[in-house]
Design a protein around this motif. Structure first.
Motif, short mmCIF file in Angstrom:
data_model
loop_
_atom_site.label_atom_id
_atom_site.label_comp_id
_atom_site.label_asym_id
_atom_site.label_seq_id
_atom_site.Cartn_x
_atom_site.Cartn_y
_atom_site.Cartn_z
N SER A 75 0.84 -1.20 0.00
CA SER A 75 0.00 0.00 0.00
C SER A 75 0.87 1.25 0.00
O SER A 75 0.47 2.30 -0.51
CB SER A 75 -0.94 0.01 1.21
OG SER A 75 -0.23 0.20 2.43
N PHE A 76 2.09 1.13 0.56
CA PHE A 76 3.04 2.25 0.55
C PHE A 76 3.80 2.32 -0.78
O PHE A 76 3.99 3.41 -1.33
CB PHE A 76 4.03 2.12 1.71
CG PHE A 76 3.45 2.52 3.04
CD1 PHE A 76 3.71 3.77 3.57
CD2 PHE A 76 2.66 1.65 3.77
CE1 PHE A 76 3.18 4.15 4.79
CE2 PHE A 76 2.13 2.00 4.99
CZ PHE A 76 2.38 3.26 5.51
N THR A 77 4.24 1.16 -1.29
CA THR A 77 5.02 1.19 -2.53
C THR A 77 4.16 1.61 -3.73
O THR A 77 4.66 2.27 -4.64
CB THR A 77 5.65 -0.19 -2.82
OG1 THR A 77 4.62 -1.17 -3.00
CG2 THR A 77 6.56 -0.61 -1.67
N ARG A 78 2.88 1.25 -3.72
CA ARG A 78 2.02 1.64 -4.84
C ARG A 78 1.87 3.15 -4.95
O ARG A 78 1.67 3.69 -6.04
CB ARG A 78 0.64 0.97 -4.70
CG ARG A 78 0.65 -0.52 -5.05
CD ARG A 78 -0.77 -1.06 -5.20
NE ARG A 78 -0.73 -2.48 -5.53
CZ ARG A 78 -0.84 -3.46 -4.67
NH1 ARG A 78 -0.99 -3.17 -3.37
NH2 ARG A 78 -0.79 -4.72 -5.06
N LYS A 79 1.93 3.82 -3.80
CA LYS A 79 1.89 5.29 -3.84
C LYS A 79 3.10 5.85 -4.57
O LYS A 79 3.05 6.97 -5.09
CB LYS A 79 1.85 5.85 -2.41
CG LYS A 79 0.57 5.52 -1.66
CD LYS A 79 0.66 6.04 -0.23
CE LYS A 79 -0.56 5.61 0.58
NZ LYS A 79 -0.45 6.05 1.99
N ARG A 80 4.18 5.07 -4.61
CA ARG A 80 5.39 5.49 -5.34
C ARG A 80 5.46 4.86 -6.72
O ARG A 80 6.48 4.97 -7.40
CB ARG A 80 6.64 5.11 -4.51
CG ARG A 80 6.65 5.66 -3.10
CD ARG A 80 6.68 7.18 -3.05
NE ARG A 80 7.99 7.70 -3.36
CZ ARG A 80 8.89 8.03 -2.44
NH1 ARG A 80 8.60 7.91 -1.17
NH2 ARG A 80 10.08 8.49 -2.80
N THR B 295 5.33 -2.10 -7.28
CA THR B 295 5.08 -3.18 -6.33
C THR B 295 6.40 -3.89 -6.06
O THR B 295 7.38 -3.72 -6.79
CB THR B 295 4.05 -4.18 -6.87
OG1 THR B 295 4.51 -4.70 -8.12
CG2 THR B 295 2.69 -3.50 -7.07
N GLU C 264 8.41 7.67 3.93
CA GLU C 264 7.15 6.91 3.91
C GLU C 264 7.36 5.47 4.38
O GLU C 264 7.05 4.51 3.67
CB GLU C 264 6.50 6.93 2.52
CG GLU C 264 6.15 8.33 2.03
CD GLU C 264 5.39 8.28 0.71
OE1 GLU C 264 4.33 7.64 0.64
OE2 GLU C 264 5.87 8.90 -0.25
#
Length: 293
Positions: free
Chosen positions: A205-210, A213, A260
């Motif tokens: 959920s954090f990596t998808r913001k960047r 995956t 993050e």
């Protein structure tokens, strides 16, 4: 209206079959039918639609089931409270825990609890869906991830735990001195839980913001196998840092993540309409103390 009649009514609701319900509660089918008819006569409304050999709850039946279930819970709570008042310290305590925390964190706590309450039978269930276990009355207390407010539940916050990348002594990152940026996880081969598992979903959920995956090259549903594969230098993983600290295995090396940083928040939860006795409250006090240290 008698408690016994409500119990018969709930048995029919669960089986949706008069004969099966009668067999389950140990009375004859005509006797059960007579009791349900007496209940319907008292309420002056049908509780079931008879559709040939099948039955279905009427709107009045659905309403009565809702209140009957609450009455049954209140009655059980009263029995539990009285038993607790007598300090018999007997019975069972059912606890739901996330699998990795059960495997690696709370064994000592369970041992201490058993010493103080040897008459209490502890039943510990590992699950990724603790919330549903609590709502379905499958467990008395859950230790799970923080969730949204719900009037059906009491929630007690425990802690916030940040994730770190975990590698073995032979991994290229084992001597890394500075923290990793989240973006650096793009290319690192990872051993993770499958998609849909909490530990994987939180991190991604954090990596998808960047915009990416994890580069997952191996998946397993077991925390033990994830960490054993990391120790075999098959890849890295991302796990809660306090969890790895408590495992205290010199072969597992943590590298912090900055910018993050993924994290999880843990809480105790139980149904707001459930009576919790002396033993359950003592167990919760131990959980709070354990996670606050």
């Amino acid at each position: 209206m008698e408690i016994r009649q409500l119990q018969y009514f709930m048995a029919v609701c669960e089986e949706m079959h008069f004969t099966k319900a009668a067999e389950r509660i140990g009375i004859s089918q005509p006797t059960l039918s007579q009791q349900i008819r007496a209940l319907e006569d008292e309420l002056n409304t049908p509780l079931f639609d008879r559709l040939g050999k099948k039955i279905a709850l009427t709107e009045a039946g659905s309403l009565l089931l809702q209140y009957s279930s609450q009455i049954a819970r209140d009655l059980q709570n009263a029995k539990d409270a009285i038993a607790d008042l007598r300090k018999a310290q007997r019975g069972a305590l059912r606890i739901g825990v996330l699998p990795s925390d059960l495997d690696y964190r709370i064994t000592g706590l369970l041992t201490e609890f058993h010493r103080q309450f040897p008459g209490i039978k502890l039943q510990v269930f590992a699950s990724v869906d603790i919330l549903q276990l609590v709502l379905d009355n499958e467990v008395d207390i859950g230790i799970s991830l923080e969730g949204p407010p719900d009037d059906r539940l009491v929630r007690i916050p425990l802690c916030r735990e940040e994730y770190a990348i975990v590698v073995s002594g032979g991994h290229p990152l084992q001597s890394r001195k500075e923290p990793l940026r989240l973006d650096e996880l793009r290319t690192i081969p990872m051993i993770m839980y499958p998609e849909g598992y909490i530990g994987r979903d939180i991190v991604e959920s954090f990596t998808r913001k960047r915009g990416f995956t994890l580069n997952t090259t191996m998946e397993t549903t077991s925390a033990t196998s994830v960490l054993n594969l990391v120790k075999a230098n098959t890849g890295a993983t991302v796990q809660p840092y306090p969890l790895i600290q408590q495992i205290n295995d010199p072969q597992l090396i943590c590298v912090p993540i900055v910018e993050e940083t993924p994290y999880r928040s843990l809480e105790i939860l139980y149904r707001s309409d459930r009576y919790l006795g002396l033993a359950a409250k003592a167990f919760m006090d131990r959980i709070v103390s354990f996670f606050s240290d």
